[in-house]
Motif scaffolding. Structure first.
Motif, PDB file in Angstrom:
ATOM      1  N   PRO A   1       0.837  -1.209   0.000  1.00 38.72           N
ATOM      2  CA  PRO A   1       0.000   0.000   0.000  1.00 38.72           C
ATOM      3  C   PRO A   1       0.865   1.250   0.000  1.00 38.72           C
ATOM      4  O   PRO A   1       1.983   1.264   0.537  1.00 38.72           O
ATOM      5  CB  PRO A   1      -0.799  -0.123   1.298  1.00 38.72           C
ATOM      6  CG  PRO A   1       0.015  -1.020   2.182  1.00 38.72           C
ATOM      7  CD  PRO A   1       0.688  -1.992   1.243  1.00 38.72           C
ATOM      8  N   LEU A   2       0.342   2.289  -0.634  1.00 41.18           N
ATOM      9  CA  LEU A   2       1.077   3.542  -0.693  1.00 41.18           C
ATOM     10  C   LEU A   2       1.177   4.168   0.691  1.00 41.18           C
ATOM     11  O   LEU A   2       0.248   4.094   1.494  1.00 41.18           O
ATOM     12  CB  LEU A   2       0.381   4.529  -1.634  1.00 41.18           C
ATOM     13  CG  LEU A   2       0.314   4.170  -3.116  1.00 41.18           C
ATOM     14  CD1 LEU A   2      -0.499   5.215  -3.868  1.00 41.18           C
ATOM     15  CD2 LEU A   2       1.708   4.059  -3.706  1.00 41.18           C
ATOM     16  N   SER A   3       2.306   4.770   0.956  1.00 39.42           N
ATOM     17  CA  SER A   3       2.449   5.521   2.193  1.00 39.42           C
ATOM     18  C   SER A   3       1.574   6.771   2.107  1.00 39.42           C
ATOM     19  O   SER A   3       1.168   7.188   1.023  1.00 39.42           O
ATOM     20  CB  SER A   3       3.906   5.925   2.419  1.00 39.42           C
ATOM     21  OG  SER A   3       4.309   6.871   1.440  1.00 39.42           O
ATOM     22  N   ARG A   4       1.287   7.367   3.244  1.00 40.50           N
ATOM     23  CA  ARG A   4       0.484   8.581   3.273  1.00 40.50           C
ATOM     24  C   ARG A   4       1.154   9.675   2.444  1.00 40.50           C
ATOM     25  O   ARG A   4       0.487  10.401   1.699  1.00 40.50           O
ATOM     26  CB  ARG A   4       0.301   9.042   4.716  1.00 40.50           C
ATOM     27  CG  ARG A   4      -0.524  10.322   4.868  1.00 40.50           C
ATOM     28  CD  ARG A   4      -0.630  10.726   6.341  1.00 40.50           C
ATOM     29  NE  ARG A   4      -1.336  11.972   6.485  1.00 40.50           N
ATOM     30  CZ  ARG A   4      -2.646  12.111   6.551  1.00 40.50           C
ATOM     31  NH1 ARG A   4      -3.420  11.032   6.469  1.00 40.50           N
ATOM     32  NH2 ARG A   4      -3.208  13.298   6.698  1.00 40.50           N
ATOM     33  N   GLN A   5       2.467   9.768   2.568  1.00 38.33           N
ATOM     34  CA  GLN A   5       3.204  10.809   1.848  1.00 38.33           C
ATOM     35  C   GLN A   5       3.147  10.580   0.345  1.00 38.33           C
ATOM     36  O   GLN A   5       2.924  11.518  -0.431  1.00 38.33           O
ATOM     37  CB  GLN A   5       4.654  10.846   2.318  1.00 38.33           C
ATOM     38  CG  GLN A   5       5.485  11.945   1.691  1.00 38.33           C
ATOM     39  CD  GLN A   5       6.903  11.974   2.233  1.00 38.33           C
ATOM     40  OE1 GLN A   5       7.383  11.018   2.831  1.00 38.33           O
ATOM     41  NE2 GLN A   5       7.591  13.087   2.000  1.00 38.33           N
ATOM     42  N   GLU A   6       3.310   9.325  -0.093  1.00 36.08           N
ATOM     43  CA  GLU A   6       3.272   9.020  -1.522  1.00 36.08           C
ATOM     44  C   GLU A   6       1.870   9.208  -2.084  1.00 36.08           C
ATOM     45  O   GLU A   6       1.688   9.712  -3.199  1.00 36.08           O
ATOM     46  CB  GLU A   6       3.745   7.591  -1.769  1.00 36.08           C
ATOM     47  CG  GLU A   6       3.697   7.139  -3.235  1.00 36.08           C
ATOM     48  CD  GLU A   6       4.570   7.957  -4.163  1.00 36.08           C
ATOM     49  OE1 GLU A   6       4.346   7.893  -5.383  1.00 36.08           O
ATOM     50  OE2 GLU A   6       5.483   8.653  -3.677  1.00 36.08           O
ATOM     51  N   SER A   7       0.860   8.828  -1.302  1.00 37.07           N
ATOM     52  CA  SER A   7      -0.519   9.017  -1.741  1.00 37.07           C
ATOM     53  C   SER A   7      -0.830  10.497  -1.919  1.00 37.07           C
ATOM     54  O   SER A   7      -1.470  10.892  -2.912  1.00 37.07           O
ATOM     55  CB  SER A   7      -1.473   8.404  -0.716  1.00 37.07           C
ATOM     56  OG  SER A   7      -2.821   8.623  -1.088  1.00 37.07           O
ATOM     57  N   GLN A   8      -0.364  11.317  -0.981  1.00 37.86           N
ATOM     58  CA  GLN A   8      -0.595  12.755  -1.102  1.00 37.86           C
ATOM     59  C   GLN A   8       0.142  13.334  -2.302  1.00 37.86           C
ATOM     60  O   GLN A   8      -0.386  14.198  -3.009  1.00 37.86           O
ATOM     61  CB  GLN A   8      -0.154  13.472   0.171  1.00 37.86           C
ATOM     62  CG  GLN A   8      -0.463  14.966   0.157  1.00 37.86           C
ATOM     63  CD  GLN A   8      -0.044  15.668   1.423  1.00 37.86           C
ATOM     64  OE1 GLN A   8       1.007  15.373   1.987  1.00 37.86           O
ATOM     65  NE2 GLN A   8      -0.858  16.605   1.887  1.00 37.86           N
ATOM     66  N   ARG A   9       1.357  12.837  -2.556  1.00 42.41           N
ATOM     67  CA  ARG A   9       2.125  13.321  -3.704  1.00 42.41           C
ATOM     68  C   ARG A   9       1.390  13.018  -5.000  1.00 42.41           C
ATOM     69  O   ARG A   9       1.296  13.873  -5.891  1.00 42.41           O
ATOM     70  CB  ARG A   9       3.517  12.675  -3.720  1.00 42.41           C
ATOM     71  CG  ARG A   9       4.452  13.243  -4.806  1.00 42.41           C
ATOM     72  CD  ARG A   9       5.680  12.381  -4.977  1.00 42.41           C
ATOM     73  NE  ARG A   9       5.359  11.093  -5.561  1.00 42.41           N
ATOM     74  CZ  ARG A   9       5.165  10.879  -6.860  1.00 42.41           C
ATOM     75  NH1 ARG A   9       5.226  11.896  -7.710  1.00 42.41           N
ATOM     76  NH2 ARG A   9       4.884   9.676  -7.317  1.00 42.41           N
ATOM     77  N   GLN A  10       0.852  11.811  -5.117  1.00 44.23           N
ATOM     78  CA  GLN A  10       0.135  11.439  -6.332  1.00 44.23           C
ATOM     79  C   GLN A  10      -1.161  12.242  -6.484  1.00 44.23           C
ATOM     80  O   GLN A  10      -1.540  12.617  -7.595  1.00 44.23           O
ATOM     81  CB  GLN A  10      -0.154   9.940  -6.329  1.00 44.23           C
ATOM     82  CG  GLN A  10       1.080   9.074  -6.501  1.00 44.23           C
ATOM     83  CD  GLN A  10       0.749   7.604  -6.705  1.00 44.23           C
ATOM     84  OE1 GLN A  10      -0.421   7.230  -6.826  1.00 44.23           O
ATOM     85  NE2 GLN A  10       1.765   6.764  -6.743  1.00 44.23           N
ATOM     86  N   THR A  11      -1.821  12.500  -5.364  1.00 41.42           N
ATOM     87  CA  THR A  11      -3.044  13.310  -5.416  1.00 41.42           C
ATOM     88  C   THR A  11      -2.734  14.719  -5.893  1.00 41.42           C
ATOM     89  O   THR A  11      -3.419  15.263  -6.774  1.00 41.42           O
ATOM     90  CB  THR A  11      -3.705  13.369  -4.029  1.00 41.42           C
ATOM     91  OG1 THR A  11      -4.060  12.043  -3.616  1.00 41.42           O
ATOM     92  CG2 THR A  11      -4.956  14.243  -4.058  1.00 41.42           C
ATOM     93  N   ARG A  12      -1.701  15.328  -5.327  1.00 40.95           N
ATOM     94  CA  ARG A  12      -1.315  16.678  -5.734  1.00 40.95           C
ATOM     95  C   ARG A  12      -0.925  16.708  -7.208  1.00 40.95           C
ATOM     96  O   ARG A  12      -1.283  17.632  -7.939  1.00 40.95           O
ATOM     97  CB  ARG A  12      -0.141  17.172  -4.878  1.00 40.95           C
ATOM     98  CG  ARG A  12      -0.522  17.546  -3.457  1.00 40.95           C
ATOM     99  CD  ARG A  12       0.714  17.938  -2.655  1.00 40.95           C
ATOM    100  NE  ARG A  12       1.374  19.107  -3.225  1.00 40.95           N
ATOM    101  CZ  ARG A  12       1.105  20.367  -2.872  1.00 40.95           C
ATOM    102  NH1 ARG A  12       0.176  20.620  -1.962  1.00 40.95           N
ATOM    103  NH2 ARG A  12       1.770  21.365  -3.423  1.00 40.95           N
ATOM    104  N   GLN A  13      -0.194  15.693  -7.646  1.00 41.16           N
ATOM    105  CA  GLN A  13       0.243  15.630  -9.033  1.00 41.16           C
ATOM    106  C   GLN A  13      -0.947  15.553  -9.979  1.00 41.16           C
ATOM    107  O   GLN A  13      -0.988  16.226 -11.019  1.00 41.16           O
ATOM    108  CB  GLN A  13       1.158  14.416  -9.219  1.00 41.16           C
ATOM    109  CG  GLN A  13       1.916  14.388 -10.524  1.00 41.16           C
ATOM    110  CD  GLN A  13       2.917  13.244 -10.558  1.00 41.16           C
ATOM    111  OE1 GLN A  13       2.616  12.094 -10.241  1.00 41.16           O
ATOM    112  NE2 GLN A  13       4.147  13.555 -10.925  1.00 41.16           N
TER     113      GLN A  13
END
Length: 234
Positions: free
Chosen positions: A7-19
């Protein structure tokens, strides 16, 4: 049996959302303009609710600045370039040059709206100034790469003038003037950096809109192409 992906980390998930939000916002601002772009529609296009925008950005202005940052990152990531050399043709894949020019033109028009808004807001004016300084710094590096050794102008002075030429040519183009095209913009930069040297004019660019130097445009085009979904088989 293959293992399930971690599963994606919280930080990676947020990065993908922002992108994803930035990519959707870039398209919306280019098509609708700064004021008319709708945050709810941007969020929906990115696959999220409107709340995702406000979870990642303070509002429309912050989202617009993030798109500016993404464009600057794409344009400047590979470093400086020599304006006396002919830029290579970009590998833009399905994102053809005409579509790139329209996207750049649309976002440039939205930027004019944003500039007028930021000029009346002290905090936004500071943030916009940071982005313009980043562009000026990039052109200072271009001056270091391209200018004659005996040039009287310092690299910082030449960088400021190159930025003024870049932005002024874009403003003329957006105003409907065809007085400066991509070829003439490149020649002007060459003369500014090495006035006593022979001009090596760009082979192409005649009649093409002067929306940033061709190297910047090529880099942004490549970045936009990377964001396109894969072609369907049907």
């Amino acid at each position: 049996m293959s293992e399930l992906p971690a599963p994606l980390s919280r930080q990676e998930s947020q990065r993908q959302t922002r992108q994803a939000l930035v990519a959707a916002a870039r398209a919306a601002f280019a098509k609708e303009g700064y004021h008319a772009a709708n945050l709810e529609l941007i969020a929906r296009e990115a696959g999220f609710s409107k709340g995702a925008v406000y979870s990642n950005f303070d509002g429309k202005a912050a989202l617009f600045l993030a798109v500016m940052d993404a464009n600057l990152e794409a344009a400047l990531a590979e470093g400086a370039w020599n304006v006396s050399e002919q830029p290579e043709d970009p590998d833009t894949g399905r994102f053809g040059s005409e579509e790139v020019v329209e996207a750049l033109k649309g976002f440039a028009l939205a930027t004019l709206e944003f500039i007028a808004t930021a000029a009346r807001d002290e905090n936004l004016a500071v943030e916009l100034g940071k982005r313009m300084q980043a562009l000026t710094n990039a052109y200072e590096a271009v001056a270091e790469e391209s200018r004659a050794q005996d040039e009287e102008l310092s690299a910082s002075e030449a960088g400021a003038l190159l930025t003024a030429l870049d932005q002024g040519a874009a403003l003329l183009t957006l105003s409907g003037s065809a007085a400066i095209d991509q070829r003439l913009l490149r020649i002007g930069m060459q003369r500014l950096l090495a006035p006593s040297a022979g001009v090596v004019a760009a082979r192409g660019g005649a009649g093409e809109p002067a929306l940033h130097d061709q190297v910047m445009r090529n880099r942004i085009a490549a970045a936009l192409n990377d964001q396109l979904p894969p072609p369907s088989d049907g």
